[in-house]
Design an enzyme around this catalytic site. Sequence first.
Site, mmCIF file in Angstrom:
data_model
loop_
_atom_site.group_PDB
_atom_site.id
_atom_site.type_symbol
_atom_site.label_atom_id
_atom_site.label_comp_id
_atom_site.label_asym_id
_atom_site.label_seq_id
_atom_site.Cartn_x
_atom_site.Cartn_y
_atom_site.Cartn_z
ATOM 1 C CD GLU A 92 -2.255 1.279 2.933
ATOM 2 O OE1 GLU A 92 -2.173 0.235 3.650
ATOM 3 O OE2 GLU A 92 -2.986 2.157 3.179
ATOM 4 C CG ASP A 149 -0.220 1.595 6.249
ATOM 5 O OD1 ASP A 149 1.088 1.164 6.031
ATOM 6 O OD2 ASP A 149 -0.240 2.751 5.867
ATOM 7 C CG ASP A 201 -7.492 4.755 4.809
ATOM 8 O OD1 ASP A 201 -8.560 4.588 4.845
ATOM 9 O OD2 ASP A 201 -6.757 5.739 4.488
#
Length: 632
Positions: free
Chosen positions: A422, A496, A500
Site C-alpha cells: 500500500e 498498514d 485504510d
Amino acid sequence: MTKSYDADKIQVLEGLEAVRKRPAMYIGSTDTNGLHHLVYEVVDNSIDEALAGYCDSITVTIHKDDSIEVLDNGRGIPVDPHATYKVSALEVVLTKLHAGGKFDNEAYKVSGGLHGVGVSVVNALSKKLTVVVYRNSKEYKQTYVRGVPEAPVKAGGTSQKTGTRVHFWPDDKIFETLEYNFDTLSKRLRELAFLNAGIKIVLRDERKNGKEHIFQFKGGIVSFVQHLNETKNPVVKKPIYFHANRDKVDIEIAIQYIDTYTETVFTYANNINTREGGTHLAGFKSALTRVLNDFLKREKLDKKMPQLSGDDVREGLVAIVNVKIPNPQFEGQTKMKLGNNEVKGLVESATHEQLSFYFEENPGDARKIIEKCIQSARARIAAKKARDLTRRKNALENDTLPGKLADCSERDPSKCELFIVEGDSAGGSAKQGRDRNFQAILPLKGKILNVEKSRLDKILSNEEIKTIITAIGTGIGAEEFDISKSRYHKIIIMTDADVDGAHIRTLLLTFFFRYMPDIINNGHLYIAQPPLYSVKSGKEMLYAYTDEERDGILKKMDKAKANVQRYKGLGEMNPEQLWETTMDPGKRTILQVSIDDDVEAEEVFSVLMGDAVEPRRQFIEENARNVQNLDL
Ligand code: 0RA
C-alpha cells in the site's frame, strides 16, 4: 453359541481399536475440525431418520463440560437382539463400524467422504457415551467407556415418546482440544436445516446460559437462496424452484438472479458441500445455458447476439443444487467433487424440462432474466475487445511488465514472492529492504476498485487492477485464467495496520476471491504481519506483534526507560526494519489465506463490499472486537 458371540465381540473391539489407532482416517483429523465432526456424525444419523420420514426435530446441546447431547424424535435405534451378534441391535449400531445402514433405508445414507462412518466411530473416540432409546413405550439405556459397553442394554421406565438420545464426552487422549465452538456448529446446523426442508434443528449452549439457535425452513433451499440474497436486489422477486426424483436420485434446485456480476452456485450431494463441483453441477450448467439460448432464439430478442456463453447466463446467478443419491462417489483433491456419471444426465434433463416449463409459464420473468444475460454477453464482448487491445498494446510494448513493478531476478515461480504494498512510500522502503533475488514489489496507489460492484469490463479498465493482473501473469476470467502461468507462488498483501490498510486489504481479498480464486485455493495468497510496536530500551530494540507481546517485553525491560512506539504505517519503518520484521522469510510470520467455509465467505464479501449499508454497519459492529489490529 457363546463361542461365536465372543468371536464377534473380539472383532467389534478390533474395529473400534482401529478407529482409536487411526482416528484421522475416520474423522479427518484430531484437531478442532475432527472434534466438531463427531457432532455432525451423530446428527447425520438423525437426519437420515428424518429423510426416511420418521423424525422432524433434532436438538443439539453443548453442556457446561463441553460434552454433547443429540436428541431426536425418530423411531429410536432398534433394541431387539441382533440375529448375527446376539446382543441388542443398539449395541451393534454403537460398536460395529458402518452398522448403521445395515438395517433399512440405505438409499440416502451418506456413505462417502468423511461422513457416514457411523455413531460407532463417535463412541470409539469418546471417553464416555450414554445412549437412551425411546421405543416400544419404554426407555433403554446403555453406557460405554471408550467404546466398550459397561453393561448390556437396560430397559428402564415407561415413555410414550420415540427417539434417540446420544450424549458423549470426546476423549482427551485422542483430541488436541475439547472446546466446542457455538458458531461453527450453528453454521453447519443451519446449512442442514436449509438442505432438509422442514426439519427443526435446535442448538443450545449450556456454557452460555442456554443460548439457543433454532433453525427450521419450510422453504428449504428456497429459503437458503433468499438468505444469501437478503442484502441484494433480485431480478425476479420469487426464486425459481424445482424438484425431481429420477432413478432413485433426488434433485432439487433453487435459482435467483441478482443485479450484480458475480456467480454464486453452491452444490450439495447427500448434505455434503461439494466444493469442487462434479457431475450434478456439470448437468445443471449445461441445461441452464441450453434453456436460455433456446429462449433467446425462439423469442428473437437480440438478433445480433448469436449465442450466450455459460459465463453470460451465470452472471448474477445465485443457485443451490441439492442432490441425494444412493451411492455417492466423492472424488477430487479434497474428496469434495461428485463423481457419479449417471447424475449428470439426470440433473441435465430435469433442469432442462423444469426450467423450460417455468419459462413457458412465466414469460415476463423469463424476459427479465434473459435481458440480464444479454447485458452480460454485451459486456463480455466489450471486455474481450478491451482485453485484446491491452494485449496488442502489450505486444507492441514487448510484453512489458508494469513500470511500477520492481521484479525479482529469480525466474522459478516456486521461489518467487510478490509483495503488493500500500502506497508509494512503503513501496519505496520495501524495494530497498527486500532481497531482490526472489522478492518483487508492486506498490499500489490508493485504493483499488471495489470489484463487488463492477463488471469485468470496468474492472479490466482499472489501472491498479491491470497492473496486478499483468504482474501475476495468469490472466483473468474463466476462459483465460491459467494458474500455471503465475509468476509467483507467494503473493503477499502488505498494508498498514490502520483503517485504510484494512480496507485496501479487504478490497484485494475480494478481488482474488471473485476473480482469481485458484490463487487462494492453491495456497498462493498471504497476508504480511508487520509489527504493531517497537519497544526500545537503551540500544536494545524489540518488536511486538500483539498487545500481549508488548506487555511481555515491557515486563522484561526496565519499564521506566523503555520507549514504546506504535506503528501505524509501514512507511514509519526504515527499509532494514521492514525487512527484519516483516519480509525476511527466516524471521517473519505471514498468514496464508484460505477459505474454510465458502458459504460464509460469500456472505462476508457481499456484506462487506456490496450495496446494502445497514447489514455492513451491523457486521462491522458485531465483529469489531475480533479485529484487534484495527486502529479506529
Ligand atoms: C438403525 C435402524 C433404524 C434406525 C436407526 C438405526 C437410527 C439411528 C439413529 C442414530 C441417531 N438417531 C437414530 N435414529 C435411528 C431403523 C429403525 C426401525 O426400523 O424401526
